[in-house]
Design a protein around this motif. Sequence first.
Motif, PDB file in Angstrom:
ATOM      1  N   HIS A  76      65.205  29.044  38.685  1.00 54.84           N
ATOM      2  CA  HIS A  76      63.867  29.530  39.066  1.00 54.84           C
ATOM      3  C   HIS A  76      63.916  30.901  39.718  1.00 54.84           C
ATOM      4  CE1 HIS A  76      63.307  25.337  38.252  1.00 54.84           C
ATOM      5  NE2 HIS A  76      63.968  25.007  39.344  1.00 54.84           N
ATOM      6  N   ALA A  77      64.872  31.720  39.294  1.00 56.96           N
ATOM      7  CA  ALA A  77      64.976  33.097  39.770  1.00 56.96           C
ATOM      8  C   ALA A  77      64.404  34.024  38.702  1.00 56.96           C
ATOM      9  CB  ALA A  77      66.435  33.454  40.052  1.00 56.96           C
ATOM     10  N   TYR A  78      64.123  35.268  39.082  1.00 56.26           N
ATOM     11  CA  TYR A  78      63.696  36.222  38.068  1.00 56.26           C
ATOM     12  C   TYR A  78      64.879  37.082  37.639  1.00 56.26           C
ATOM     13  CZ  TYR A  78      63.071  39.917  41.720  1.00 56.26           C
ATOM     14  OH  TYR A  78      63.245  40.821  42.736  1.00 56.26           O
ATOM     15  N   HIS A  79      64.723  37.696  36.472  1.00 59.83           N
ATOM     16  CA  HIS A  79      65.782  38.496  35.852  1.00 59.83           C
ATOM     17  C   HIS A  79      65.235  39.891  35.621  1.00 59.83           C
ATOM     18  CE1 HIS A  79      68.946  38.763  32.323  1.00 59.83           C
ATOM     19  NE2 HIS A  79      69.129  39.667  33.257  1.00 59.83           N
ATOM     20  N   ASN A  80      65.769  40.879  36.324  1.00 59.39           N
ATOM     21  CA  ASN A  80      65.371  42.265  36.134  1.00 59.39           C
ATOM     22  C   ASN A  80      66.079  42.819  34.898  1.00 59.39           C
ATOM     23  OD1 ASN A  80      65.301  45.234  36.451  1.00 59.39           O
ATOM     24  ND2 ASN A  80      64.411  44.795  38.448  1.00 59.39           N
ATOM     25  N   THR A  81      65.320  43.451  34.000  1.00 56.67           N
ATOM     26  CA  THR A  81      65.885  43.848  32.711  1.00 56.67           C
ATOM     27  C   THR A  81      66.841  45.017  32.785  1.00 56.67           C
ATOM     28  OG1 THR A  81      64.083  45.403  32.258  1.00 56.67           O
ATOM     29  CG2 THR A  81      63.795  43.121  31.510  1.00 56.67           C
ATOM     30  N   GLY A  82      66.777  45.838  33.867  1.00 57.77           N
ATOM     31  CA  GLY A  82      67.459  47.115  33.815  1.00 57.77           C
ATOM     32  C   GLY A  82      66.693  48.047  32.894  1.00 57.77           C
ATOM     33  N   GLU A  83      67.158  49.285  32.779  1.00 57.55           N
ATOM     34  CA  GLU A  83      66.360  50.279  32.067  1.00 57.55           C
ATOM     35  C   GLU A  83      66.637  50.342  30.574  1.00 57.55           C
ATOM     36  OE1 GLU A  83      67.290  54.436  33.012  1.00 57.55           O
ATOM     37  OE2 GLU A  83      68.933  53.703  34.241  1.00 57.55           O
ATOM     38  N   GLY A  84      67.329  49.350  30.017  1.00 57.78           N
ATOM     39  CA  GLY A  84      67.645  49.362  28.592  1.00 57.78           C
ATOM     40  C   GLY A  84      66.612  48.708  27.715  1.00 57.78           C
ATOM     41  N   GLY A  85      65.470  48.319  28.279  1.00 55.55           N
ATOM     42  CA  GLY A  85      64.432  47.677  27.496  1.00 55.55           C
ATOM     43  C   GLY A  85      64.525  46.164  27.549  1.00 55.55           C
ATOM     44  N   LEU A  86      63.483  45.511  27.024  1.00 61.41           N
ATOM     45  CA  LEU A  86      63.416  44.047  26.988  1.00 61.41           C
ATOM     46  C   LEU A  86      64.048  43.566  25.690  1.00 61.41           C
ATOM     47  CD1 LEU A  86      62.282  41.467  28.393  1.00 61.41           C
ATOM     48  CD2 LEU A  86      60.236  41.769  26.992  1.00 61.41           C
ATOM     49  N   SER A  87      65.230  42.986  25.790  1.00 66.81           N
ATOM     50  CA  SER A  87      65.972  42.533  24.613  1.00 66.81           C
ATOM     51  C   SER A  87      65.658  41.069  24.327  1.00 66.81           C
ATOM     52  CB  SER A  87      67.473  42.702  24.848  1.00 66.81           C
ATOM     53  OG  SER A  87      67.943  41.719  25.760  1.00 66.81           O
ATOM     54  N   PRO A  88      66.020  40.579  23.141  1.00 66.07           N
ATOM     55  CA  PRO A  88      65.850  39.146  22.857  1.00 66.07           C
ATOM     56  C   PRO A  88      66.627  38.263  23.825  1.00 66.07           C
ATOM     57  CG  PRO A  88      66.320  40.373  20.836  1.00 66.07           C
ATOM     58  CD  PRO A  88      66.537  41.321  21.978  1.00 66.07           C
ATOM     59  N   TYR A  89      67.673  38.807  24.427  1.00 62.56           N
ATOM     60  CA  TYR A  89      68.526  38.031  25.321  1.00 62.56           C
ATOM     61  C   TYR A  89      67.895  37.857  26.701  1.00 62.56           C
ATOM     62  CZ  TYR A  89      71.319  39.804  21.516  1.00 62.56           C
ATOM     63  OH  TYR A  89      71.753  40.146  20.260  1.00 62.56           O
ATOM     64  N   HIS A  90      66.822  38.622  26.977  1.00 62.24           N
ATOM     65  CA  HIS A  90      66.048  38.446  28.209  1.00 62.24           C
ATOM     66  C   HIS A  90      64.932  37.409  28.032  1.00 62.24           C
ATOM     67  CE1 HIS A  90      67.572  42.647  29.009  1.00 62.24           C
ATOM     68  NE2 HIS A  90      67.763  42.109  30.200  1.00 62.24           N
ATOM     69  N   LYS A  91      64.814  36.838  26.854  1.00 59.79           N
ATOM     70  CA  LYS A  91      63.680  35.956  26.536  1.00 59.79           C
ATOM     71  C   LYS A  91      64.135  34.517  26.343  1.00 59.79           C
ATOM     72  CE  LYS A  91      61.477  39.795  24.042  1.00 59.79           C
ATOM     73  NZ  LYS A  91      60.856  40.223  22.750  1.00 59.79           N
ATOM     74  N   LYS A  92      64.937  34.020  27.259  1.00 61.79           N
ATOM     75  CA  LYS A  92      65.491  32.678  27.138  1.00 61.79           C
ATOM     76  C   LYS A  92      64.947  31.737  28.210  1.00 61.79           C
ATOM     77  CE  LYS A  92      67.913  34.054  23.656  1.00 61.79           C
ATOM     78  NZ  LYS A  92      67.594  33.596  22.278  1.00 61.79           N
ATOM     79  N   GLY A  93      63.789  32.058  28.772  1.00 61.26           N
ATOM     80  CA  GLY A  93      63.137  31.132  29.692  1.00 61.26           C
ATOM     81  C   GLY A  93      62.937  31.631  31.094  1.00 61.26           C
ATOM     82  N   GLY A  94      63.750  32.572  31.550  1.00 63.43           N
ATOM     83  CA  GLY A  94      63.640  33.052  32.922  1.00 63.43           C
ATOM     84  C   GLY A  94      62.500  34.039  33.105  1.00 63.43           C
ATOM     85  N   ASP A  95      61.919  34.053  34.309  1.00 61.57           N
ATOM     86  CA  ASP A  95      60.949  35.090  34.646  1.00 61.57           C
ATOM     87  C   ASP A  95      61.613  36.455  34.550  1.00 61.57           C
ATOM     88  OD1 ASP A  95      59.000  33.247  35.115  1.00 61.57           O
ATOM     89  OD2 ASP A  95      58.995  33.438  37.290  1.00 61.57           O
ATOM     90  N   VAL A  96      60.844  37.462  34.158  1.00 59.26           N
ATOM     91  CA  VAL A  96      61.389  38.793  33.940  1.00 59.26           C
ATOM     92  C   VAL A  96      60.613  39.828  34.750  1.00 59.26           C
ATOM     93  CG1 VAL A  96      61.590  40.648  32.220  1.00 59.26           C
ATOM     94  CG2 VAL A  96      62.341  38.333  31.650  1.00 59.26           C
ATOM     95  N   VAL A  97      61.351  40.730  35.392  1.00 58.20           N
ATOM     96  CA  VAL A  97      60.777  41.949  35.951  1.00 58.20           C
ATOM     97  C   VAL A  97      61.198  43.072  35.012  1.00 58.20           C
ATOM     98  CG1 VAL A  97      60.805  43.589  37.868  1.00 58.20           C
ATOM     99  CG2 VAL A  97      60.764  41.131  38.330  1.00 58.20           C
ATOM    100  N   PHE A  98      60.223  43.690  34.351  1.00 61.33           N
ATOM    101  CA  PHE A  98      60.541  44.762  33.403  1.00 61.33           C
ATOM    102  C   PHE A  98      60.755  46.060  34.175  1.00 61.33           C
ATOM    103  CE2 PHE A  98      59.433  48.291  30.581  1.00 61.33           C
ATOM    104  CZ  PHE A  98      60.326  48.051  29.548  1.00 61.33           C
ATOM    105  N   HIS A  99      61.907  46.648  33.945  1.00 57.99           N
ATOM    106  CA  HIS A  99      62.347  47.825  34.695  1.00 57.99           C
ATOM    107  C   HIS A  99      62.544  48.974  33.714  1.00 57.99           C
ATOM    108  CE1 HIS A  99      65.291  49.785  37.651  1.00 57.99           C
ATOM    109  NE2 HIS A  99      65.701  50.311  36.515  1.00 57.99           N
TER     110      HIS A  99
END
Length: 536
Positions: free
Chosen positions: A175-198
């Motif tokens: 139940h933590a969030y995952h910051n994407t870093g500045e490389g964009g939102l990849s398919p690997y960031h879309k596996k269920g976790g909350d995302v902070v788009f950076h």
Amino acid sequence: MENILEFLGNIPWWGWTLLVLVIVALYDLFQKKHTILRNFPIVGHFRYLLESIGPELRQYIVANNREELPFNRIERGWIYASAKNENNYEGFGSDRNFYEPNYVFINNAMLPFKVAQDHPNRKDPYFLPCAKVMGAGRRKKPYRPASVINVSAMSFGSLSARAIESLNRGCHQAHAYHNTGEGGLSPYHKKGGDVVFHFGTGYFGVRDDHGKFSMDKMVALVRENPQVRAIEVKLSQGAKPGKGGVLPGSKITAEIASIRHVPIGKDVLSPPTHSAFEGVDGLINFVEAIADATGLPVGIKAAIGKLSDWEELAKKMAATEKGPDFITVDGGEGGTGAAPPSFADHVALPWVFGFSDVYQIFKRHNLCERTVFIGSGKLGFPARASMAFAMGVDCINVAREAMMAVGCIQAQVCHNNTCPSGVATQSKWRQRGINIEDKARRTHYYFKNFRKELLEMTHACGYEHPCQFTMEDVEFSLGDKNLVQPLSASFGYNKVPVSFQGVASLLACNHLGGNYIPADAEKEVQKAMDKDEVRY
């Protein structure tokens, strides 16, 4: 010919060895590239061999348990044990020097906080959401992080696909969030976790064909990916603040080009400064424009140096009631990627100094209650997190600690694409060693065991939630005749009390009114409990 072959076949092994050494010696004598080899043929090779394996020798044989940097063996061992859900205790007392300068002491209470039978932490000792809400009363879609510890900005490209996916799945379970870093939102960031788009100055993932920021692409990204809960604008980072970068065309695969919206095979520049806005006024307007278009909380991330612009930002935020909903302060000691040593070692303040400077500015302008403060810089340990909360943070982000949870061994070759654990490399061969399901579970355990120990320290100090820590609860050893002083005396301020009505109130309103454990994640946790893999 037969005679020659017979002669060669009769040469003993030591003869062949001598021949090889003679050839190497002749090469060493006549080559002009390496002085050591020319002056000391053959023997000089042993010097280069020892130099090449020097880091490994120091890491595993020479250095003691508390000596290594950036993370010593005890710290790494605690992360590994926590991530594996193993015994993370140590025996026979501490081996730390309590009298060294800057040693941190946490003042426990005579009577610890008593967890009642109906308290949420009685049922779930890992439940520890943020006490504040990002964008509360200001944005259409405010966000309360469900965990006080989350994954910091590390992009797909700097980390491998398998590492990113492991982290995101682990964030979903914890139940933590995952910051994407500045490389964009990849398919690997879309596996269920909350995302902070950076995003940073390259605007990867939200850039137009000319490399400029595209609001249309930002809106589309948020609309198509509901797991994106907040947006973070990177002004600078701890590893190399104020320095741009170049992504070589040779490293841009079709997948990376698609994710980052960049051309294949061409070098891509990330300039030192933003092209989407100018000055502090431009930054405020930029943040407000994104928030209005997406409805999400918008924050900024920066390493701290000069304070004049921060003073101006706070002054204008107070006057206009506009500006960032959260601020991530990155320590100058940070950095998971490549950076020049001059930048990594000397540019930007360490976290404790940078954060205290910015927090005091925002306190003077009465902005602390509306702003969510996030700390990033070697804070992924319960004692350091307690200190950070006492200084005023509301959440912490971890980068290298999260990398260790998925297998990083601190080889310190992130910049060479030769990471032996497959975490910080794009080599398919090296990545294949990462078992995503196992590493996701380890990420999950690290976060949960971290929160449990942080809660135990909080209760030991007489509090229910880390947000209640004050500057008087943590002391620094200053050395000389100053002895030990509380943080308030060391840094010259007291944090603003956080409005807090108890952990039960956070359970009721967590995740925008939703349940703490989503139904699908609850099934995963129950399966792990049935296998005796989770320490409830």
